[in-house]
Enzyme design. Structure first.
Site, PDB file in Angstrom:
ATOM      1  N   GLU A  66      -9.089 -20.588   6.960  1.00  0.00           N
ATOM      2  CA  GLU A  66      -8.561 -19.827   8.270  1.00  0.00           C
ATOM      3  C   GLU A  66      -9.614 -19.019   9.071  1.00  0.00           C
ATOM      4  O   GLU A  66     -10.390 -18.275   8.455  1.00  0.00           O
ATOM      5  CB  GLU A  66      -7.656 -18.628   7.537  1.00  0.00           C
ATOM      6  CG  GLU A  66      -7.206 -17.728   8.862  1.00  0.00           C
ATOM      7  CD  GLU A  66      -6.343 -16.542   8.454  1.00  0.00           C
ATOM      8  OE1 GLU A  66      -6.708 -15.483   9.267  1.00  0.00           O
ATOM      9  OE2 GLU A  66      -5.994 -16.454   7.089  1.00  0.00           O
ATOM     10  N   LYS A  68       2.870 -13.623   4.102  1.00  0.00           N
ATOM     11  CA  LYS A  68       1.761 -12.942   3.963  1.00  0.00           C
ATOM     12  C   LYS A  68       1.832 -11.323   3.681  1.00  0.00           C
ATOM     13  O   LYS A  68       2.178 -10.680   4.579  1.00  0.00           O
ATOM     14  CB  LYS A  68       0.538 -13.108   4.947  1.00  0.00           C
ATOM     15  CG  LYS A  68      -0.694 -12.286   5.211  1.00  0.00           C
ATOM     16  CD  LYS A  68      -1.468 -12.709   6.421  1.00  0.00           C
ATOM     17  CE  LYS A  68      -2.574 -11.543   6.725  1.00  0.00           C
ATOM     18  NZ  LYS A  68      -3.147 -11.993   7.886  1.00  0.00           N
TER      19      LYS A  68
END
Length: 213
Positions: free
Chosen positions: A40, A129
Site C-alpha cells: 500500500e 481496517k
C-alpha cells in the site's frame, strides 16, 4: 483472488508511507523477495500515484498493489487509472467504499466502532481496517469479531511490529498492516530487507505455534 487469498499468501500488508517514486521499485522488489504480497502506498506520500503506477506495471501481475489514506471518493478513479487494485482509508467513509467497488477495486476502509463496521460492510467493504489498533487494543478485536458476520476480515493497523503479530492473529486478525516496522522514509533496500525478514519470521513462528501453514 479475493482479499482472503492474498492474506493467506502472506498476512503482512506493507505500508510504504513517505516513499518516493524513484525508490519504490527497489523497495518493492525487496519486499517481494521476502515474501510480501500486498503493498500500500499512502496518497500523502510524495507523488504517490507515480509510485503506484510504477509498482503496478512492474509487480501488478504478482502482487496486490494499492493506495492508502484516501479521503475523497474522487481519488478512487485516480488510483484505478494508475493501476492500483486496493483502496484503504483511515476512516469509515462509505462513499469511498462504493466508489471502489463500482470500478472493481478491493476496499478496506478504516473503522473504530461497531456502528462504523456494519455500515462499511453494508456498503460492500471486502475487509475492515481496525485503526488505530494500538489504541483500540486486542480486546476490541475479540469483541468485534464476536458480533460481525462470521467471515468478516479485520486487519489491525497501527503500532504493529514483529512482536505484535502473533497476539493480533491469535485474537482473530487474518492479516496486519505494518508501517514504520517495515519501511520509513530514508530506509534503503537492505534496511527494508532486514525489517521484512523479521516480520516474516514472526509470521512463520505464529503459524508453527498455531499448527497451520
Amino acid at each position: 483472488m479475493d482479499i482472503a487469498t492474498w492474506l493467506l499468501r502472506c498476512p503482512i500488508i506493507a505500508i510504504l508511507r513517505g516513499i518516493k517514486p524513484e525508490e519504490a521499485e527497489s523497495v518493492c522488489a525487496t519486499l517481494e523477495k521476502a515474501g510480501i504480497a500486498i503493498v500500500e502506498v499512502p496518497l500523502n506520500s510524495p507523488d504517490a500515484l507515480s509510485s503506484i503506477f510504477t509498482l503496478s506495471q512492474v509487480f501488478g501481475s504478482r502482487m496486490l498493489i494499492g493506495a492508502g489514506t484516501l479521503t475523497d471518493p474522487k481519488q478512487v478513479a485516480e488510483v484505478a487509472a494508475a493501476g492500483g487494485r486496493l483502496i484503504v482509508t483511515p476512516h469509515a467513509d462509505t462513499e469511498i467504499v462504493r466508489a471502489a467497488k463500482s470500478v472493481g477495486l478491493f476496499a478496506v476502509p478504516g473503522f473504530f466502532n461497531p456502528t462504523e463496521a456494519f455500515a462499511l460492510l453494508r456498503a460492500g467493504a471486502d475487509a475492515l481496517k481496525l485503526f488505530p489498533s494500538e489504541v483500540a487494543g486486542i480486546p476490541m478485536l475479540r469483541a468485534i469479531k464476536a458480533v460481525l458476520p462470521r467471515n468478516t476480515i479485520v486487519i489491525p493497523v497501527g503500532g504493529i511490529g514483529a512482536k505484535e503479530i502473533a497476539p493480533w492473529m491469535t485474537a482473530g486478525a487474518l492479516g496486519v498492516g505494518v508501517g514504520s516496522s517495515i519501511y520509513k522514509p530514508g530506509d534503503d533496500a537492505p534496511v527494508v530487507e532486514s525489517k521484512a525478514s523479521a516480520l516474516i519470521d514472526a509470521v512463520g513462528a505464529y503459524y508453527s505455534s498455531a499448527g497451520t501453514s
